[in-house]
Motif scaffolding. Structure first.
Motif, PDB file in Angstrom:
ATOM      1  N   ARG A 169       0.908  -1.476  -0.087  1.00 26.52           N
ATOM      2  CA  ARG A 169       0.083  -0.137   0.126  1.00 26.52           C
ATOM      3  C   ARG A 169       1.080   1.098  -0.042  1.00 26.52           C
ATOM      4  NH1 ARG A 169      -2.370  -2.583   4.398  1.00 26.52           N
ATOM      5  NH2 ARG A 169      -1.803  -0.670   5.813  1.00 26.52           N
ATOM      6  N   ALA A 170       2.174   1.002  -0.336  1.00 23.90           N
ATOM      7  CA  ALA A 170       3.017   2.294  -0.202  1.00 23.90           C
ATOM      8  C   ALA A 170       3.329   3.165   1.019  1.00 23.90           C
ATOM      9  CB  ALA A 170       2.624   3.212  -1.397  1.00 23.90           C
ATOM     10  N   GLU A 171       2.996   2.386   2.142  1.00 22.51           N
ATOM     11  CA  GLU A 171       3.045   2.865   3.408  1.00 22.51           C
ATOM     12  C   GLU A 171       4.278   2.248   4.240  1.00 22.51           C
ATOM     13  OE1 GLU A 171      -0.659   1.640   5.296  1.00 22.51           O
ATOM     14  OE2 GLU A 171      -1.861   2.939   4.035  1.00 22.51           O
ATOM     15  N   ALA A 172       4.988   1.566   3.605  1.00 20.82           N
ATOM     16  CA  ALA A 172       6.286   0.720   4.538  1.00 20.82           C
ATOM     17  C   ALA A 172       7.283   0.639   3.242  1.00 20.82           C
ATOM     18  CB  ALA A 172       5.787  -0.315   5.017  1.00 20.82           C
ATOM     19  N   PRO A 173       8.446   0.431   3.685  1.00 23.74           N
ATOM     20  CA  PRO A 173       9.412   0.043   2.781  1.00 23.74           C
ATOM     21  C   PRO A 173       9.238  -1.347   1.934  1.00 23.74           C
ATOM     22  CG  PRO A 173      10.474   0.831   4.680  1.00 23.74           C
ATOM     23  CD  PRO A 173       9.061   0.607   5.064  1.00 23.74           C
ATOM     24  N   MET A 174       9.554  -1.356   0.874  1.00 25.47           N
ATOM     25  CA  MET A 174       9.348  -2.860   0.050  1.00 25.47           C
ATOM     26  C   MET A 174      10.467  -3.739   0.572  1.00 25.47           C
ATOM     27  SD  MET A 174       8.367  -1.523  -3.717  1.00 25.47           S
ATOM     28  CE  MET A 174       9.321  -0.044  -3.703  1.00 25.47           C
TER      29      MET A 174
END
Length: 312
Positions: A169-174
């Motif tokens: 969800r683009a809320e944490a590092p991949m």
């Protein structure tokens, strides 16, 4: 929106097609290939000018162009690695390539796409690229869904979104290991160059960056899981990717534990945009749109888990 942009783009394309002369005697007319809020693309003869989305970061785009120039056997190489400015948009120049024929699905280059992806994923990351933008695009699609107004399909799509891990969800590092990724793979991202029957190349570097390789397989995986991509075509794609040494999935065995989260995220992105279109047009979702919305409904009841599979 692009009335003032198109003439300038056409001039850039003509200048790139005829760099040594202002004359243009036997060429066909300048043609608009795409005109969307995130990209406007114009062709003249053998050259293409692309206006990128507003607020595109020039330094990041330059890095992506540099990678495309370096990997010209995988990505279509640009005509220069320094974007120009036209109004409030960055503009890049490219050679023209022949796209996939949408009216001939049997000739879809699934194996070529898979081999190019595998080569991209195995290419060394020698440039300090930003993260690939796939999760950020999914998050933008969900934001558009929330802003679109009430619709019965909104709730199941948002439930499926909420069940995803933060990185999707683009809320944490991949998660690692990070490899070189295209970020938005579909058949519209392939062209033959030189046109009309040269080797296939990947195009569109706007989402290029580092991240989990599984994201680049997520759209065909999601289409297959939703029943929109025939099993034979999915098998062709996956088999070719594995044969080329692609790192996104194990060399044999069940690929789905590696693909599950990314495929779910792409399903949510597709469903969110489907609902946005339906709300804007004041209509019910069509049959294809219904497939991805129904898949979100199933996903909400079966959250992803280690070793899990996309719910059927």
């Amino acid at each position: 929106m692009t009335a003032d942009l198109l003439p300038g783009l056409g001039e850039r394309a003509r200048a790139a097609a005829h760099p040594r002369s202002a004359a243009c005697v036997s060429c066909a007319a300048t043609v608009t290939l795409a005109d969307r809020p995130d990209a406007t693309v114009v062709r003249h003869a053998g050259a293409v000018a692309k206006a990128h989305a507003p607020r595109t970061d020039p330094a990041e785009l330059t890095l992506r162009l540099t990678v495309a120039a370096r990997l010209g056997q995988i990505l279509l190489a640009p005509l220069g690695t320094a974007p120009a400015v036209l109004g409030d948009r960055l503009v890049t120049l490219w050679p023209y390539g022949s796209p996939v024929d949408p009216d001939d699905p049997d000739a879809a280059p699934w194996e070529d796409a898979a081999r190019l992806l595998a080569r991209l994923h195995r290419s060394p990351v020698t440039t300090a690229l930003p993260p690939m933008r796939g999760p950020a695009k999914a998050a933008r699609a969900v934001a558009r869904l929330r802003a679109a107004g009430p619709h019965p399909a909104t709730a199941p799509v948002l439930r499926a979104w909420a069940a995803l891990p933060g990185w999707a969800r683009a809320e944490a590092p991949m998660p690692g290991p990070a490899v070189l990724c295209h970020g938005d793979l579909h058949l519209g991202q392939l062209v033959r160059h030189p046109a009309p029957d040269g080797p296939w190349r990947l195009i569109d570097v706007d989402d290029l960056g580092t991240g989990p390789a599984a994201w680049d397989l997520a759209r065909p995986a999601a289409w297959y899981a939703c029943g929109l991509l025939p099993p034979g075509e999915w098998t062709r794609f996956l088999t070719a990717y594995r044969a080329a040494g692609g790192p996104a999935v194990p060399a044999d065995g069940d690929p789905w534990p590696a693909l599950d989260v990314a495929a779910r995220a792409l399903t949510v992105q597709t469903a969110a945009l489907a609902v946005v279109r339906a709300v804007a047009a004041g209509r019910a979702p069509d049959e294809v749109e219904r497939c991805v919305i129904d898949a979100c409904d199933r996903m909400g009841a079966h959250p992803p888990r280690p070793g899990g599979v996309f719910p059927e």
